[in-house]
Design a protein around this motif. Sequence first.
Motif, PDB file in Angstrom:
ATOM      1  N   PHE A 148      -6.557  13.995  30.951  1.00 21.46           N
ATOM      2  CA  PHE A 148      -7.273  14.953  30.093  1.00 21.46           C
ATOM      3  C   PHE A 148      -7.262  14.404  28.665  1.00 21.46           C
ATOM      4  CE2 PHE A 148      -2.838  15.935  29.776  1.00 21.46           C
ATOM      5  CZ  PHE A 148      -2.623  16.411  28.488  1.00 21.46           C
ATOM      6  N   ASN A 149      -7.984  15.054  27.771  1.00 21.21           N
ATOM      7  CA  ASN A 149      -8.024  14.620  26.370  1.00 21.21           C
ATOM      8  C   ASN A 149      -6.826  15.225  25.635  1.00 21.21           C
ATOM      9  OD1 ASN A 149      -8.523  13.994  23.727  1.00 21.21           O
ATOM     10  ND2 ASN A 149     -10.623  14.799  23.681  1.00 21.21           N
ATOM     11  N   ILE A 150      -5.844  14.388  25.381  1.00 21.23           N
ATOM     12  CA  ILE A 150      -4.605  14.872  24.738  1.00 21.23           C
ATOM     13  C   ILE A 150      -4.889  15.409  23.330  1.00 21.23           C
ATOM     14  CG2 ILE A 150      -2.253  14.229  24.029  1.00 21.23           C
ATOM     15  CD1 ILE A 150      -2.432  11.941  26.104  1.00 21.23           C
ATOM     16  N   ASN A 151      -5.915  14.874  22.700  1.00 14.57           N
ATOM     17  CA  ASN A 151      -6.245  15.287  21.327  1.00 14.57           C
ATOM     18  C   ASN A 151      -7.045  16.582  21.262  1.00 14.57           C
ATOM     19  OD1 ASN A 151      -5.057  12.931  20.153  1.00 14.57           O
ATOM     20  ND2 ASN A 151      -6.822  11.763  20.880  1.00 14.57           N
ATOM     21  N   SER A 152      -7.405  17.115  22.435  1.00 11.30           N
ATOM     22  CA  SER A 152      -8.163  18.372  22.471  1.00 11.30           C
ATOM     23  C   SER A 152      -7.203  19.542  22.665  1.00 11.30           C
ATOM     24  CB  SER A 152      -9.174  18.358  23.621  1.00 11.30           C
ATOM     25  OG  SER A 152      -9.643  19.672  23.875  1.00 11.30           O
TER      26      SER A 152
END
Length: 873
Positions: free
Chosen positions: A524-528
């Motif tokens: 998944f997008n860790i920064n989201s």
Amino acid sequence: MSKEKLLILDGHSLMYRAFYAMPNLSNSEGLFTGAIYGFSNMLFKMIDEIEPDYIVTTFDRSKPTFRHEAFEEYKAGRKHMPDELKMQFPIVKEMLNKMAINIFELDGYEADDLIGTLANFAENNSMEVYIVTGDRDALQLATDNIKVVINKKGVTEKEIYDRNRMIEDFGVTPDEFIDVKGLMGDKSDNIPGVPGIGEKTAFKLIKEYKSIENLLQNLDKVSGKKLKENLLEYSEQAIFSKKLATIVKNAPVEINLEEIKSKKEYDIKGLKELFYKLQMKNQIARLESEMPSEENAKSQNVEFEVVDNIDKLENILSEINEKVFFTFSVKDDKFYSKIYINEIYIKIKEQLYLIRLSKIKEDDKEKTVKVLKKFFENENIDKISHGVKSLYTALSKDGIELNGIKFDTEIAAYLIDSSKSEYSLKTLISNLLMEEIKEDDDKVQMILLSKLEDVYIKEKEKIEELNMEELLYDVEQPLTKAISNMECEGFTIDKDSLYELGVSFKKELDDYTSEIYELAGEEFNINSPKQLGKILFEKLDLPVIKKTKTGYSTNAEVLDALKDKHPIIDKIVYYRQLAKLYSTYVEGLKPVIDSDSRIHSSFNQTVTTTGRLSSTEPNLQNIPIKYEMGRKIRKVFIPHNEESVLLSADYSQIELRVLAHIADDENLINAFKKHNDIHTTTASEVFNVNIEDVTPQMRSNAKAVNFGIVYGIGDFSLAQDLNITRKEAKEYIDTYLARYPKVKEYIDNIISEAENKSYVTTILNRRRFIPEIMSSNKILKALGKRLAMNAPIQGSAADIIKLSMVNVYKELKNRKLKSTLILQVHDELILNVYKDELEVVKELVKNEMEKVLTLDVPLEVDINIGDSWYDAK
């Protein structure tokens, strides 16, 4: 022929309404202004709409009225006026005086009675009357000629009632409205009325019976046993309540029509000065639109001579032998290598010159530099300018040293009020001289120059009034030269090491990404925050700590609360730190390395409210060193050449030493004088153990208490920081304050001082305004108290490090040493030191820093040497 109009303002009512309708505004001196702003908006709107021939304002007096004498409980229990509102009444009265609006107030009578008397007088003199209020009590005064303007939402929305509108909306006449009040009473005024009768029943009864007296005579016709019993039992109270609610129309006031004429002696200049003090730009703009156009035009009219050849430049600069005012424009695209001066705007006596320097240098650069050098390096010519740091930097490119700066209006403005967002000359002219500069072409620079002397005169007076001469002349202005030199020197970067560090960080980021995916069970997008929230709180079913409008919060505070709940949390926290370092201090540094392989950061004197310097483009003061990865970034900062090393000079516990000095606490002072480890000493006291029995954990906790006291920490925050109970945290703090009683005394005194003055000062008289401490909002007030406790300490520490920079810079220069200052990070100075000067510079720096000011405790400086910033720590 139209009737003359009288506008009556209910001062107290409108101020209250404005206070609660407007945000909690304040000016830079801590004066709350929201009510004044709302009141003035409403006033100007009413003047525009009604165009009155006469204006008056009424206010209540603090003394009891005839109603209090008749009924001791009248208005009992009403809350006291908030301090934030109370302080605004004298100012709004000053505003009204400058607008030649008469104020009516009279002992023994309420503002309503004066309104009733004035309205009655005006109606008897065939006038049309407008009563502006937020209080429905005034509706009883409505007639065909008297209109009651009730403020609704905010301060500008309103409803206007005359006699017919009253009957249409309420079904009763204005006179009958008094009877309604008599029956239902009024909680805000503590008028009793009749128990059990609310507004709906009161209106219904008076619509039918027209008055309380008639109602009481026809009780047999009233339906409802309980209602009838209450009316009978409280009949006298109903009559008395009606009397209390009745507005007097014959109060003993003198009314002179000539004196209450609208704009009779409208003091636009004085009013403008007041609005500048209050920082109300909209009101200033309104006043300027009312000023005669020729007056505005006159202020913008300026004549100047253009200088565009070397002979003319030499002639005018050689004429100068006294005080001179000048400004300049500098071309600056963030790189030191590309900074140069475009134009100089100079005032010699009363003559203004625009020097097109870039054009002159093209024709004869060598001679131009020679002429400029002779003028700018002459210390006997007193020079007054604005924001000269960039000029120091630009001139240094041509080997010119700027001397003789006697006054920098930008720096002075910052010292006078450090809370402003910017200090451009245009803004200062607006704030100090109350003149708006509107031109956007070349002429604007000459207009600004023409006003510089006036700005200087006003600021110089203010600096002297605030006893800030030492701070300005000995610290801040000399510091400008020192930090310009630091910017010119720059900090050398090892590009190869930076590249290698980037590769290392990228690999570590990739490794942590894989580990987080594995713990999450999917990619998944860790920064989201949205995707991370779903993983943490839905898939991994961790407890939800906080929600936002868009979903789950995953901020640092939330992650900290979850740190023991799942191994993925520590990985995410580390990943975020690493990603920030990689983007900001690895990839982020590459584009700002200049052609000389150095980073020339910009140091700003006029940004922080605390007095500290700030660093931008890039910010070298904010490299996080909590993790080793942060410290690694310092490895790429190296000496200028192989003949040099880096020297780090760091004040030891400077804020605690300043606290000891300011608080004058004998126990704390003695601990420093004996060169004890202050945290170990505090641990011994707080935990009641011998020095030798203090454990590392005890020392760590004591350190948190020491610095917590400096920053005004409470038991709740300390408990969170140390992971202990609030009871334990409170015991720590109480024990600390018992051991160091003068610290507690200092805290109490400085908070009291801030509440009285709205500001606090440092050792060198740096001033910080703290409007938050005057707030009735508990959270804001608590913040204000913490700021009041910390500002003198942090600000004094800032004064000390700044004065140290000035002294170190001067001494290096006086001794003609090659070594130079290249960076300041809060309590630390970094120098590029030539190896053959090392011992001399070590002694020089330590001596200048430790002897900078005489305090009741010794200042101690730790010196470290290294081949990189990392090694020098």
